[in-house]
Scaffold this motif. Structure first.
Motif, PDB file in Angstrom:
ATOM      1  N   MET A  57      49.273  48.503  51.513  1.00  0.00           N
ATOM      2  CA  MET A  57      48.078  47.929  50.693  1.00  0.00           C
ATOM      3  C   MET A  57      48.547  47.813  49.220  1.00  0.00           C
ATOM      4  SD  MET A  57      45.632  46.613  52.708  1.00  0.00           S
ATOM      5  CE  MET A  57      44.430  46.497  51.464  1.00  0.00           C
ATOM      6  N   PRO A  58      48.112  46.537  48.454  1.00  0.00           N
ATOM      7  CA  PRO A  58      48.101  46.560  47.144  1.00  0.00           C
ATOM      8  C   PRO A  58      47.396  47.637  46.325  1.00  0.00           C
ATOM      9  CG  PRO A  58      46.933  44.737  47.908  1.00  0.00           C
ATOM     10  CD  PRO A  58      47.305  45.679  49.108  1.00  0.00           C
ATOM     11  N   ALA A  59      47.778  47.858  45.159  1.00  0.00           N
ATOM     12  CA  ALA A  59      47.160  48.696  44.279  1.00  0.00           C
ATOM     13  C   ALA A  59      45.900  47.968  43.696  1.00  0.00           C
ATOM     14  CB  ALA A  59      47.999  49.190  43.011  1.00  0.00           C
ATOM     15  N   THR A  60      45.872  46.829  43.435  1.00  0.00           N
ATOM     16  CA  THR A  60      45.031  45.869  43.000  1.00  0.00           C
ATOM     17  C   THR A  60      43.947  45.582  43.978  1.00  0.00           C
ATOM     18  OG1 THR A  60      46.162  44.982  41.130  1.00  0.00           O
ATOM     19  CG2 THR A  60      44.223  43.893  41.554  1.00  0.00           C
ATOM     20  N   PRO A  61      42.483  45.546  43.942  1.00  0.00           N
ATOM     21  CA  PRO A  61      41.590  45.187  44.743  1.00  0.00           C
ATOM     22  C   PRO A  61      41.384  43.647  44.987  1.00  0.00           C
ATOM     23  CG  PRO A  61      40.586  46.898  43.243  1.00  0.00           C
ATOM     24  CD  PRO A  61      41.930  46.384  42.670  1.00  0.00           C
ATOM     25  N   HIS A  62      40.931  43.231  45.884  1.00  0.00           N
ATOM     26  CA  HIS A  62      40.683  41.844  46.226  1.00  0.00           C
ATOM     27  C   HIS A  62      41.785  40.878  46.580  1.00  0.00           C
ATOM     28  CE1 HIS A  62      36.785  42.827  44.637  1.00  0.00           C
ATOM     29  NE2 HIS A  62      37.260  42.972  43.124  1.00  0.00           N
TER      30      HIS A  62
ATOM     31  N   ASP B 289      41.594  39.234  50.020  1.00  0.00           N
ATOM     32  CA  ASP B 289      40.296  38.266  49.999  1.00  0.00           C
ATOM     33  C   ASP B 289      40.923  37.025  49.107  1.00  0.00           C
ATOM     34  OD1 ASP B 289      38.220  40.149  50.786  1.00  0.00           O
ATOM     35  OD2 ASP B 289      37.727  40.381  48.712  1.00  0.00           O
ATOM     36  N   ILE B 290      41.757  37.119  48.276  1.00  0.00           N
ATOM     37  CA  ILE B 290      42.447  35.828  47.867  1.00  0.00           C
ATOM     38  C   ILE B 290      43.166  35.132  48.809  1.00  0.00           C
ATOM     39  CG2 ILE B 290      43.926  35.191  45.991  1.00  0.00           C
ATOM     40  CD1 ILE B 290      42.939  37.327  44.225  1.00  0.00           C
ATOM     41  N   VAL B 291      43.925  35.988  49.604  1.00  0.00           N
ATOM     42  CA  VAL B 291      44.948  35.555  50.666  1.00  0.00           C
ATOM     43  C   VAL B 291      44.156  34.895  51.685  1.00  0.00           C
ATOM     44  CG1 VAL B 291      46.771  36.265  52.418  1.00  0.00           C
ATOM     45  CG2 VAL B 291      46.813  37.237  50.198  1.00  0.00           C
TER      46      VAL B 291
ATOM     47  N   MET C  60      48.890  40.050  37.365  1.00  0.00           N
ATOM     48  CA  MET C  60      49.264  38.967  38.021  1.00  0.00           C
ATOM     49  C   MET C  60      50.543  38.832  38.706  1.00  0.00           C
ATOM     50  SD  MET C  60      46.344  37.565  37.366  1.00  0.00           S
ATOM     51  CE  MET C  60      46.494  35.826  37.969  1.00  0.00           C
ATOM     52  N   ASP C  61      51.568  39.634  38.240  1.00  0.00           N
ATOM     53  CA  ASP C  61      52.729  39.625  38.996  1.00  0.00           C
ATOM     54  C   ASP C  61      52.649  40.203  40.408  1.00  0.00           C
ATOM     55  OD1 ASP C  61      55.715  38.842  38.884  1.00  0.00           O
ATOM     56  OD2 ASP C  61      55.978  41.185  38.809  1.00  0.00           O
ATOM     57  N   GLU C  62      51.714  41.505  40.384  1.00  0.00           N
ATOM     58  CA  GLU C  62      51.407  42.017  41.529  1.00  0.00           C
ATOM     59  C   GLU C  62      50.770  40.892  42.503  1.00  0.00           C
ATOM     60  OE1 GLU C  62      48.938  45.679  43.418  1.00  0.00           O
ATOM     61  OE2 GLU C  62      48.869  45.297  41.438  1.00  0.00           O
ATOM     62  N   LEU C  63      50.019  40.165  42.041  1.00  0.00           N
ATOM     63  CA  LEU C  63      49.281  39.183  42.899  1.00  0.00           C
ATOM     64  C   LEU C  63      50.227  38.153  43.545  1.00  0.00           C
ATOM     65  CD1 LEU C  63      47.000  37.480  44.040  1.00  0.00           C
ATOM     66  CD2 LEU C  63      46.497  36.568  41.760  1.00  0.00           C
ATOM     67  N   ARG C  64      51.144  37.553  42.567  1.00  0.00           N
ATOM     68  CA  ARG C  64      52.552  36.857  42.978  1.00  0.00           C
ATOM     69  C   ARG C  64      53.161  37.516  44.146  1.00  0.00           C
ATOM     70  NH1 ARG C  64      57.682  36.582  42.432  1.00  0.00           N
ATOM     71  NH2 ARG C  64      58.024  38.534  40.908  1.00  0.00           N
TER      72      ARG C  64
ATOM     73  N   ASN D 114      53.353  36.078  47.958  1.00  0.00           N
ATOM     74  CA  ASN D 114      54.606  35.615  48.676  1.00  0.00           C
ATOM     75  C   ASN D 114      54.842  36.395  49.991  1.00  0.00           C
ATOM     76  OD1 ASN D 114      55.539  33.777  46.734  1.00  0.00           O
ATOM     77  ND2 ASN D 114      56.866  35.242  45.535  1.00  0.00           N
ATOM     78  N   ARG D 115      54.497  37.603  49.825  1.00  0.00           N
ATOM     79  CA  ARG D 115      54.523  38.592  51.134  1.00  0.00           C
ATOM     80  C   ARG D 115      53.707  38.197  52.251  1.00  0.00           C
ATOM     81  NH1 ARG D 115      53.902  44.526  49.744  1.00  0.00           N
ATOM     82  NH2 ARG D 115      55.772  44.184  48.564  1.00  0.00           N
ATOM     83  N   GLN D 116      52.349  37.686  51.920  1.00  0.00           N
ATOM     84  CA  GLN D 116      51.326  37.223  52.966  1.00  0.00           C
ATOM     85  C   GLN D 116      51.656  35.708  53.273  1.00  0.00           C
ATOM     86  OE1 GLN D 116      49.707  39.738  54.491  1.00  0.00           O
ATOM     87  NE2 GLN D 116      50.752  41.296  53.219  1.00  0.00           N
TER      88      GLN D 116
END
Length: 209
Positions: free
Chosen positions: A1-6, A9-11, A85-89, A93-95
């Protein structure tokens, strides 16, 4: 799971609708810190926002009249926001296998009376901007303050009208959704950015800002 919440939900919302609105994406203390930091940047480091990209850029205050300052890794808390934002990027990409290559963003300051008329951030086949992001930094925003982001559908219908409240993140497909910023009646601060595809040739990033 990513460290940043949500992030999930974005995906999910991007997969379903092509856009998402995530309240409280940023924790309140960090959003407040970004707001304070941006307000402290001297005026000479801000520039009048242009319309278009690269050699086609022009200043047209009939279309938009906000002021901007690009974020870099050189200063805190800019680098901290870029890391989120790089974590989100990476997660997107992964999902979703989007092939997002990098991210660029700027602070956007809308003084009272400022606006940005209807526009599209990218045209199919003519830009490497894939996803647009908007992060709001404003505290205690009321409806009468204006400044809402309006997202339009393919038939010109209003899909969403987003109040620019502190910590809210908006993400949408850059080449699909026409949008505008309604006139603001108090100072309005946000961070606008784009996840981009790699359209480089011979090491030159295409297109530049």
């Amino acid at each position: 799971m990513p460290a940043t919440p949500h992030l999930d939900d974005i995906v999910n919302q991007l997969s379903d609708d092509g856009y998402c609105i995530i309240p409280n994406f940023l924790q309140a203390p960090f959003a407040a810190r970004l707001h304070q930091y941006a307000n402290a940047i001297p005026s000479q480091f801000w520039s009048t926002a242009a319309v278009g990209r690269a050699q086609q850029q022009t200043i047209n205050t009939m279309v938009r009249n906000d002021r901007i300052r690009w974020l870099t890794d050189e200063h805190e808390p800019e680098s901290a926001y870029l890391a989120i934002m790089d974590e989100l990027r990476i997660w997107l990409n992964r999902q979703l296998f989007l092939g997002l290559f990098d991210y660029e963003c700027h602070f956007a300051h809308y003084p009272s009376g400022a606006f940005y008329k209807k526009h599209l951030d990218a045209f199919k086949g003519r830009s490497n901007r894939r996803l647009t992001t908007v992060m709001y930094l404003n505290e205690n925003w009321q409806d009468e303050h204006g400044g809402q982001l309006v997202i339009y559908g393919e038939r010109g219908q209003v899909l969403k009208q987003v109040k620019p409240e502190r910590g809210t993140l908006v993400v949408f497909l850059s080449d699909k959704f026409v949008h505008e910023v309604l006139p603001s009646f108090r100072d309005r601060l946000s961070i606008t950015g784009w996840f981009r595809l790699n359209a480089s040739i011979s090491g030159i990033v295409d297109p530049p800002r």
